[in-house]
Design a protein around this motif. Structure first.
Motif, PDB file in Angstrom:
ATOM      1  N   MET A 198     -24.241   6.795 -13.673  1.00 52.99           N
ATOM      2  CA  MET A 198     -24.349   7.811 -12.415  1.00 52.99           C
ATOM      3  C   MET A 198     -23.063   8.288 -12.005  1.00 52.99           C
ATOM      4  SD  MET A 198     -27.792   6.371 -10.530  1.00 52.99           S
ATOM      5  CE  MET A 198     -27.525   4.855  -9.953  1.00 52.99           C
TER       6      MET A 198
ATOM      7  N   GLY B 162     -24.214  11.468 -12.991  1.00 57.87           N
ATOM      8  CA  GLY B 162     -25.061  12.255 -12.017  1.00 57.87           C
ATOM      9  C   GLY B 162     -24.620  13.469 -11.935  1.00 57.87           C
TER      10      GLY B 162
ATOM     11  N   TRP C 145     -23.502  12.636  -5.348  1.00 61.41           N
ATOM     12  CA  TRP C 145     -24.319  11.458  -5.910  1.00 61.41           C
ATOM     13  C   TRP C 145     -23.183  10.594  -6.843  1.00 61.41           C
ATOM     14  CZ3 TRP C 145     -28.344  12.735 -10.348  1.00 61.41           C
ATOM     15  CH2 TRP C 145     -28.713  11.505 -10.836  1.00 61.41           C
TER      16      TRP C 145
ATOM     17  N   ALA D 168     -31.543   6.794 -11.336  1.00 63.30           N
ATOM     18  CA  ALA D 168     -31.934   6.995  -9.927  1.00 63.30           C
ATOM     19  C   ALA D 168     -33.232   6.948  -9.353  1.00 63.30           C
ATOM     20  CB  ALA D 168     -31.334   8.327  -9.451  1.00 63.30           C
TER      21      ALA D 168
ATOM     22  N   THR E 112     -32.625   2.817  -8.527  1.00 59.66           N
ATOM     23  CA  THR E 112     -32.545   2.841  -6.989  1.00 59.66           C
ATOM     24  C   THR E 112     -33.686   3.060  -6.419  1.00 59.66           C
ATOM     25  OG1 THR E 112     -31.697   5.041  -7.192  1.00 59.66           O
ATOM     26  CG2 THR E 112     -30.068   3.539  -7.651  1.00 59.66           C
TER      27      THR E 112
ATOM     28  N   GLN F 263     -29.639   6.241  -3.403  1.00 57.41           N
ATOM     29  CA  GLN F 263     -29.486   7.405  -4.302  1.00 57.41           C
ATOM     30  C   GLN F 263     -30.842   7.836  -4.825  1.00 57.41           C
ATOM     31  OE1 GLN F 263     -25.828   6.389  -7.142  1.00 57.41           O
ATOM     32  NE2 GLN F 263     -26.626   4.443  -6.192  1.00 57.41           N
TER      33      GLN F 263
ATOM     34  N   THR G  24     -32.333  12.211  -5.194  1.00 59.78           N
ATOM     35  CA  THR G  24     -32.828  12.438  -6.603  1.00 59.78           C
ATOM     36  C   THR G  24     -34.295  13.001  -6.689  1.00 59.78           C
ATOM     37  OG1 THR G  24     -31.062  10.956  -7.226  1.00 59.78           O
ATOM     38  CG2 THR G  24     -32.454  11.893  -9.116  1.00 59.78           C
TER      39      THR G  24
END
Lengths: 494, 341
Positions: free
Chosen positions: A114, A118, A123, A189, A193, A237, A241
């Motif tokens: 990421m 990302g 991010w 993400a 996350t 995160q 997203t």
């Protein structure tokens, strides 16, 4: 102190997005490493993290946290704290150390993906902290069991496990590689996350930390609760997203990512955390049952947040997930105890008379469903027929979660199906759905039983299987209490 | 009694990981770094998914399949032997130093004392640097995730963090200069983005940076980043800019870049040299491979250095663009030579 506050210059430090012109955007962000879901370039630039942090704050905070946990470690190293811990609890932390530290380090690779792929600079900055965090979690969590190697050779598996093909390791690696080590940045993400770190890590890192403090394992409690403070930050995160996907009409795609990974995470954490909380943690130290933790932290807190963002409950919630809360980890526990030579810790049966009362109270119907199976085991142990408490064959393993199929224990037949002529076994409808919703990730991957049938495991018996799994005699699990629970149970019965 | 206890302790042999193969015990750094990439060269595929899964294929091609290969990457050591813990401890100290420095200069109202031509120069030719600086952070993240051993990966994690450290201090200064001098454009991201993507002096670097981001072979990514982009970029934006800043009364900027050069750039350089030395020590023919990659990236590097030198030459009191260019390329060539290439 410098006169500007973080908020004064933060935007200047995170808006480094630009449109590439010497190369194409899809070369810089290839689909396989950063799935766009059809959302174009600058649509991502408004990515806005809820938790804001600068590098100077990061190193200040993190150095302080590490000072804390390593000084606890060195103080405790001079005590006999570990020797006095309950044997079941020791099994819980051994299971944790084998399944978690190196995969957390793998998560640093997912975070670095990421940090590179990302689709917004803000991010990528958050993922840069996330990468460093996961490097910390790998190193700190492996250093603690490293210091315990002199106490017990099973701690070696904190380091060795991921190099083996032990069945639980295959299950863990399959989940974690799918979720982050071999996942694209955008899906990571949402799946790592958002789905995993805002939900399931709370169970293992706060739930188990709370139990640890009751057990008196200050070292483990301090370590994992410190780790959770990082998780709480970098898990954020996921939300921005998700917001961008929803704003761009990709809610269904995001929902699918969540539904797939929520289920996969549930299976592994029922195995790891479920057993640890309800069987390995000493009875007097249990703060809540695993089901209560799940209801409070997953069903209520996590799902409230989830619904606030306009998402729906996974399609399998009522039909599959809620019913499994009552039985799946009990079935897993029975299986792990029975196949105990195949794990790197000593499973604690956890079925003394008092524990059975607790289980029946927390899970009404436990005695009728699982207690009667333990009665058979207990009879065999009492009669000295220990051989009968060991397996003679391998179980069937699910091609999605890679956990032995336990559904027959609640009257559900395994789902035997096929894909392009290949025979597949699934433990349930949801695992079959996860697999078939993205066969490109799984179609040539073999479960440990597939490998056995394909002749990759030689000699083709339990001994060959143990060798294939990397299990050595000094590590192979045995009953944690030397069957003392059974003596107590029989005394109570008399 | 004491002697006996000591003896008993000495007799008790310390245990280490079963996978550790050397006779001596590992250091703490080694114990928490050794063999963490269990997926490297794992059969049938690095990750526990289908062999044909795109990311398995990507790693098989760009990591396992790179020509920059050797038998045992687990023998590489970071010259600073950084664990995460030691890294954040050291960088906490660096950041306290930077805070104190800024605090000291702010007490003296230093931003307002800078000349208008110097501020004009910073706005056009320096402050947009946070865009390529961020790309350097991205490229460190890339090498890190593709490297074959955690001993290599972690050094790129720390380089990635250091790139962010520099970018954030630059963003801080942009904002402070803008506020104290009533020149909002100095901290305007759209203005900086416009310069970075349009102004001629930046385009050589931008082409280099954008193309470097898609060098996916892990060995080529390392070489293009650490032996071409970094030495050029760091020479211009640590060494030369510090000198110009000092000459223009901007001691704060000069001292901050001294810190980045003495600690973060030095860390990258130490690891670049050590990794090249390790690899060529194991496989002598890698020297040729690395030289070829350097040669492939050199024209883009020179074009970048030329543009940046022309930009820096416009600063009050600067040397000629040619002199700046020669020094920049000499700095890059020196690093390559110091690596024995």
């Amino acid at each position: 102190m410098p006169k500007l506050q973080r908020r004064d210059y933060y935007d200047t430090a995170r808006d480094m997005n630009w449109a590439f012109s010497y190369v194409n955007e899809d070369e810089v962000f290839p689909e396989e490493l950063s799935k766009s879901f059809g959302i174009k370039g600058d649509e991502w630039w408004g990515w806005d993290e809820p938790y804001k942090l600068t590098y100077r704050e990061y190193v200040h905070n993190q150095a302080g946290k590490d000072d804390g946990i390593y000084s606890i470690r060195s103080t405790i190293a001079r005590s006999n704290l570990y020797d006095n811990l309950d044997v079941g609890w020791k099994s819980a932390i051994k299971a944790h150390y084998g399944a978690i530290p190196v995969p957390e380090y793998f998560a640093s690779i997912g975070e670095a993906r990421m940090a590179r792929f990302g689709r917004a600079a803000a991010w990528r900055n958050m993922a840069t902290f996330g990468t460093l965090d996961e490097c910390r979690h790998g190193q700190a969590q492996i250093y603690f069991p490293y210091c315990l190697l002199g106490k017990d050779p099973q701690f070696d598996w904190a380091h060795k496990a991921m190099h083996t093909n032990e069945w639980g390791v295959i299950a863990a690696r399959s989940l974690f590689d799918d979720m982050f080590t071999a996942n694209d940045a955008v899906s990571t993400a949402i799946q790592l996350t958002f789905t995993f770190e805002t939900g399931f890590t709370n169970l293992q890192f706060l739930g188990m930390a709370s139990d640890a403090l009751h057990v008196g394992d200050i070292e483990f409690g301090a370590l994992i609760s410190s780790i959770q403070t990082d998780e709480a930050r970098h898990s954020q995160q996921g939300e921005p997203t998700l917001r961008i996907m929803i704003q761009n009409g990709k809610k269904a795609e995001a929902q699918k990512l969540v539904d797939q990974m929520f289920w996969r995470s549930w299976k592994l954490f029922a195995l790891l955390t479920g057993i640890s909380m309800d069987y390995y943690t000493p009875l007097e130290s249990r703060t809540m049952s695993f089901k209560e933790f799940m209801q409070d932290w997953i069903c209520r807190q996590f799902m409230d947040q989830f619904k606030d963002l306009g998402m729906d409950l996974p399609w399998y919630w009522e039909k599959h997930f809620l019913p499994e809360l009552d039985w799946v980890h009990h079935a897993y526990h029975l299986g792990v105890w029975f196949w105990r030579p195949t794990v790197w810790w000593n499973p604690d049966a956890g079925v003394s008379a008092a524990e059975r009362d607790w289980l029946e109270q927390k899970y009404p119907g436990w005695n009728a469903r699982f207690g009667k199976l333990w009665d058979v085991i207990a009879d065999n142990v009492r009669a000295g027929r220990i051989g009968k408490t060991y397996p003679a064959t391998l179980p069937i393993v699910c091609n999605c979660c890679h956990i032995p199929i336990c559904s027959p224990s609640v009257g559900q037949a395994p789902r035997i199906t096929s894909h392009n002529g290949r025979k597949l076994s699934f433990c349930c409808e949801v695992c079959e759905w996860v697999w078939k919703s993205q066969p490109e990730r799984y179609d040539t991957h073999l479960s440990v039983v597939d490998r056995f049938l394909a002749g990759q495991i030689q000699p083709p018996n339990l001994e060959g299987a143990l060798q294939y799994m990397g299990i050595t005699p000094e590590v192979a699990g045995n009953d944690a209490e030397g069957y003392a629970w059974n003596r107590m149970a029989s005394l109570a019965a008399e | 009694m004491t002697a006996m206890t000591a003896k008993a302790t000495a007799r008790k042999q310390k245990k280490t990981w079963s996978l550790w193969t050397e006779r001596r015990l590992p250091s703490e750094y080694e114990a928490v770094t050794y063999k963490f990439h269990s997926h490297f060269r794992r059969a049938p595929a690095p990750f526990e998914l289908s062999e044909g899964w795109s990311i398995n294929q990507f790693y098989l091609k760009n990591r396992e399949g790179s020509k920059f290969a050797l038998d045992d990457w687990e023998g590489y050591r970071d010259p600073r032997a950084y664990t995460y813990r030691r890294y954040v401890e050291d960088q906490r100290d660096r950041e306290v130093y930077c805070d104190n420095l800024i605090d000291e200069f702010e007490r003296l109202d230093s931003y307002r004392k800078l000349s208008r031509p110097w501020l004009d120069f910073l706005g056009r030719h320096y402050l947009p640097v946070r865009f390529p600086g961020h790309a350097m952070q991205m490229s460190a993240a890339y090498v890190a995730q593709m490297a074959p051993a955690a001993f290599v990966t972690n050094t790129f994690y720390f380089q990635m963090g250091n790139e962010m450290r520099r970018v954030q201090r630059q963003a801080y200064l942009a904002k402070a200069l803008a506020l104290d001098n009533g020149r909002a454009e100095l901290a305007d991201s759209d203005a900086a983005r416009g310069l970075w993507t349009q102004a001629p002096q930046w385009q050589g670097l931008r082409e280099l940076i954008e193309k470097q981001l898609i060098a996916f072979d892990w060995g080529e990514a390392f070489v293009s980043r650490n032996l071409v982009v970094r030495p050029i970029f760091d020479h211009v934006f640590n060494a030369e800019i510090a000198g110009l800043a000092k000459a223009n009364g901007d001691d704060l900027l000069s001292l901050l870049h001294d810190d980045f050069r003495n600690y973060d750039e030095a860390y990258a350089v130490e690891n670049t040299k050590a990794l090249v030395s390790y690899a060529t020590g194991k496989v002598a023919s890698h020297a040729g491979l690395l030289r070829d990659w350097i040669g492939k990236w050199a024209p883009l590097g020179e074009r970048a250095a030329r543009g940046l030198s022309e930009a820096l030459a416009t600063a009050p009191g600067a040397d000629s663009a040619e002199a700046l260019f020669q020094r920049t390329m000499a700095a890059q060539a020196k690093l390559v030579a110091d690596c024995g290439l």
